[in-house]
Design a protein around this motif. Structure first.
Motif, PDB file in Angstrom:
ATOM      1  N   GLY A   9      31.788  33.068  70.737  1.00 23.20           N
ATOM      2  CA  GLY A   9      30.363  32.939  70.973  1.00 23.20           C
ATOM      3  C   GLY A   9      29.998  31.565  71.505  1.00 23.20           C
ATOM      4  N   VAL A 134      27.634  31.401  62.316  1.00 22.87           N
ATOM      5  CA  VAL A 134      26.464  31.298  63.191  1.00 22.87           C
ATOM      6  C   VAL A 134      25.742  29.975  62.993  1.00 22.87           C
ATOM      7  N   GLN A 137      27.344  27.374  64.999  1.00 26.00           N
ATOM      8  CA  GLN A 137      26.969  27.511  66.411  1.00 26.00           C
ATOM      9  C   GLN A 137      25.616  26.853  66.667  1.00 26.00           C
ATOM     10  N   ILE A 156      22.346  33.041  70.848  1.00 23.20           N
ATOM     11  CA  ILE A 156      23.391  33.622  70.008  1.00 23.20           C
ATOM     12  C   ILE A 156      23.117  35.107  69.786  1.00 23.20           C
TER      13      ILE A 156
END
Length: 213
Positions: A9, A134, A137, A156
């Motif tokens: 990602g 996440v 990120q 995302i």
């Protein structure tokens, strides 16, 4: 040749993993880099983009105005689909061309594709997934790339979920720690890559859609 995919990602540090694999001898075919190359001034792809989206997606010197293009497609699924219909086939053809150049070699070829989970590619011998939580990120996008938090989360969310990406993995690289924590993992990945049986040239041709009459 040995042929695998690499994905992760946005903000996962996939480019760092890609560079470490290249340092160990892998040939990296980078989808993002190819996107930039095929959109250079004077290219057929850029002409198609200007025709579809208007001359205001070009800078005064004829280059693609990426923020202007992003503004047109980010909240418009139809426009995004039109963009992808122009860009993705051209990227795929160029990636295939580069892969085919090495089909008679013993090289380890890694297709670095951010959207590999969303757009699976047949014929790969495995997929390396670079994984981070996440929240990591988001923190990296805000700290290193200047995103505001809402924009980071929106970007995302537009990609495959962490769970869906991990479900495709042959090998997972945990990149949630400091860069120095990657070395042992990349050594293990390289051992795995080196253990894969080479593809025949015909198998590579089939993957790339080469017709044999």
């Amino acid at each position: 040749m040995i042929l695998v995919g690499l994905t992760g990602g946005i903000g996962s540090g996939k480019s760092t993993v890609s560079a470490l694999l290249a340092a160990r001898g892998a040939l990296i075919v980078d989808a993002d880099a190819i996107v930039h190359e095929i959109q250079q001034p004077g290219s057929p792809v850029l002409a198609q983009l200007a025709e579809r989206f208007g001359a205001d997606v070009l800078t005064p010197d004829g280059a693609l105005d990426r923020p202007a293009m992003a503004a047109k497609v980010f909240h418009d699924p139809e426009a995004l689909a039109a963009l992808n219909a122009i860009v993705h086939p051209a990227v795929g053809r160029e990636m295939n061309r580069r892969v085919l150049e090495h089909r008679h070699t013993g090289r380890v070829v890694v297709l670095d594709i951010p959207l590999l989970t969303e757009r699976p590619r047949p014929g790969l011998q495995g997929i390396i997934v670079v994984d981070v939580p996440v929240e990591t990120q988001v923190q990296r996008l805000v700290a290193s790339r200047g995103f505001d938090e809402a924009d980071a989360r929106a970007r995302i969310a537009r990609q495959a979920s962490r769970e869906d990406r991990l479900a495709t993995a042959s090998v997972v690289v945990d990149n949630s720690g400091p860069p120095e924590a990657l070395a042992d993992q990349i050594d293990s990945v390289w051992q795995w890559l080196s253990s894969l049986p080479p593809l025949s040239p015909d198998a590579v041709d089939d993957m790339a859609g080469v017709r044999r009459d």
